[in-house]
Design a protein around this motif. Structure first.
Motif, PDB file in Angstrom:
ATOM      1  N   ILE A  50      -3.540   9.300  -8.873  1.00  0.00           N
ATOM      2  CA  ILE A  50      -4.234   8.003  -8.864  1.00  0.00           C
ATOM      3  C   ILE A  50      -4.055   7.280 -10.201  1.00  0.00           C
ATOM      4  O   ILE A  50      -3.763   6.084 -10.242  1.00  0.00           O
ATOM      5  N   ILE A  62       0.829  -1.202   0.000  1.00  0.00           N
ATOM      6  CA  ILE A  62       0.000   0.000   0.000  1.00  0.00           C
ATOM      7  C   ILE A  62       0.867   1.256   0.000  1.00  0.00           C
ATOM      8  O   ILE A  62       2.039   1.224   0.381  1.00  0.00           O
ATOM      9  N   LEU A  63       0.267   2.339  -0.453  1.00  0.00           N
ATOM     10  CA  LEU A  63       0.948   3.631  -0.431  1.00  0.00           C
ATOM     11  C   LEU A  63      -0.115   4.721  -0.409  1.00  0.00           C
ATOM     12  O   LEU A  63      -1.272   4.486  -0.742  1.00  0.00           O
ATOM     13  N   ASP A  64       0.294   5.912  -0.015  1.00  0.00           N
ATOM     14  CA  ASP A  64      -0.593   7.067  -0.037  1.00  0.00           C
ATOM     15  C   ASP A  64      -0.134   8.017  -1.123  1.00  0.00           C
ATOM     16  O   ASP A  64       1.070   8.164  -1.354  1.00  0.00           O
ATOM     17  N   CYS A  65      -1.089   8.666  -1.778  1.00  0.00           N
ATOM     18  CA  CYS A  65      -0.735   9.582  -2.862  1.00  0.00           C
ATOM     19  C   CYS A  65      -1.708  10.740  -2.963  1.00  0.00           C
ATOM     20  O   CYS A  65      -2.802  10.698  -2.411  1.00  0.00           O
ATOM     21  N   ASP A  66      -1.293  11.736  -3.684  1.00  0.00           N
ATOM     22  CA  ASP A  66      -2.155  12.857  -4.017  1.00  0.00           C
ATOM     23  C   ASP A  66      -3.212  12.366  -5.012  1.00  0.00           C
ATOM     24  O   ASP A  66      -2.897  11.558  -5.888  1.00  0.00           O
ATOM     25  N   PRO A  67      -4.455  12.838  -4.879  1.00  0.00           N
ATOM     26  CA  PRO A  67      -5.508  12.381  -5.803  1.00  0.00           C
ATOM     27  C   PRO A  67      -5.115  12.515  -7.281  1.00  0.00           C
ATOM     28  O   PRO A  67      -5.505  11.676  -8.091  1.00  0.00           O
ATOM     29  N   ASN A 115      -7.324   2.083  -6.150  1.00  0.00           N
ATOM     30  CA  ASN A 115      -7.681   3.074  -5.133  1.00  0.00           C
ATOM     31  C   ASN A 115      -8.449   2.385  -4.000  1.00  0.00           C
ATOM     32  O   ASN A 115      -9.504   1.797  -4.234  1.00  0.00           O
ATOM     33  N   GLY A 116      -7.907   2.463  -2.791  1.00  0.00           N
ATOM     34  CA  GLY A 116      -8.490   1.702  -1.685  1.00  0.00           C
ATOM     35  C   GLY A 116      -9.137   2.544  -0.612  1.00  0.00           C
ATOM     36  O   GLY A 116      -9.709   2.004   0.329  1.00  0.00           O
ATOM     37  N   GLY A 117      -9.041   3.852  -0.691  1.00  0.00           N
ATOM     38  CA  GLY A 117      -9.642   4.667   0.360  1.00  0.00           C
ATOM     39  C   GLY A 117      -8.896   5.963   0.523  1.00  0.00           C
ATOM     40  O   GLY A 117      -8.277   6.464  -0.423  1.00  0.00           O
ATOM     41  N   ASN A 118      -8.949   6.497   1.734  1.00  0.00           N
ATOM     42  CA  ASN A 118      -8.363   7.811   1.982  1.00  0.00           C
ATOM     43  C   ASN A 118      -7.263   7.767   3.026  1.00  0.00           C
ATOM     44  O   ASN A 118      -7.271   6.924   3.920  1.00  0.00           O
ATOM     45  N   GLU A 119      -6.326   8.705   2.893  1.00  0.00           N
ATOM     46  CA  GLU A 119      -5.286   8.873   3.897  1.00  0.00           C
ATOM     47  C   GLU A 119      -5.669  10.032   4.802  1.00  0.00           C
ATOM     48  O   GLU A 119      -6.030  11.100   4.325  1.00  0.00           O
ATOM     49  N   MET A 120      -5.604   9.808   6.095  1.00  0.00           N
ATOM     50  CA  MET A 120      -5.842  10.858   7.082  1.00  0.00           C
ATOM     51  C   MET A 120      -4.531  11.078   7.841  1.00  0.00           C
ATOM     52  O   MET A 120      -3.793  10.126   8.102  1.00  0.00           O
ATOM     53  N   PHE A 121      -4.264  12.327   8.195  1.00  0.00           N
ATOM     54  CA  PHE A 121      -3.014  12.594   8.926  1.00  0.00           C
ATOM     55  C   PHE A 121      -3.223  13.663   9.989  1.00  0.00           C
ATOM     56  O   PHE A 121      -4.195  14.419   9.955  1.00  0.00           O
TER      57      PHE A 121
END
Lengths: 157, 157
Positions: A136, A128-133, A146-152
């Protein structure tokens, strides 16, 4: 579907693990394309490099070098041993950056494919990784979904 | 803004690190609320517990227990030492689950706040997690901000 993509970097370029001597080989400057790095002394770099190396089943920092052996892309894949899915390993891609002078050589794609193969060969269940929309579409070309959202939350920010 | 939220669990409930004896205390059953866990023998559990324990600067598995001492919520926070931001530590929240019988006790909120405080006290620069889009509002209440998208790839799926 099995992941079967291969790195397609220009001739003379190399995808390889980070080495300790890379402090003097553009590693931090490429990382600065991604975000603020600050001033890191050689001893501080060496200490973190040694820490990662001592935990080489977890931390897999990689680079791509050009024909001159100079680093032009960087990336990390981290292995996390979990309890779920019968004690499976999850891989996390972190801190990808490509030198601005290397745009057009698809090094971002090659770094993601390279790190994904490190995770595959390491027996990971999922990566998995997080990215800017806006990125995608790029990651979908790399085989990701695309698996969901990153919250920080930043502390003391 | 400094993170200053506190756990607000019902009286008699406790937020604490996972213990080895928790194999016999509902840990895996609560985890099964989240996803497939499979059959994990006590020796397999112990081996992973010992691994996490031997890397206690990285893995911080936690639970919430009810008045009877039974586990009713689980969660992990993982510390990652990075090069960026002058060798800062990033925290990753993973594998949160709450027993279905405990809905309404805000244990999800308490688990997130508890793990966030573990990261804060551990000197982390930032904490991140991935979630389903429908849970963005919940994490905003916990103090988090939507930072982008999660992409994933399952091997041999």
């Amino acid at each position: 579907m099995a992941f079967d993509k291969q790195i397609t970097i220009p001739e003379g370029y190399t995808f390889r693990p980070l080495e300790k001597t890379d402090y003097h080989n553009n590693y931090l400057d490429v990382l600065r394309v991604l975000t603020e790095v600050g001033e890191i002394s050689e001893s501080k770099f060496n200490e973190l490099f040694d820490y990662w190396k001592s935990l080489s089943d977890i931390f897999h920092p990689h680079v791509i070098t050009n024909k001159s052996g100079k680093i032009v892309a960087v990336g990390m894949v981290l292995f996390e041993r979990k309890m779920i899915h019968e004690c499976s390993i999850y891989a996390h891609i972190e801190d990808i950056a490509v030198a601005e002078s290397e745009q057009g050589n698809k090094l971002g794609y090659s770094m993601i494919v390279g790190l994904t193969n490190v995770a595959k060969e390491g027996g990971c269940y999922k990566i998995i990784l997080d990215c800017d929309p806006k990125n995608i579409g790029f990651y979908e070309k790399c085989g990701y979904t695309n698996g969901g959202n990153e919250m920080f939350l930043k502390f003391n920010a």
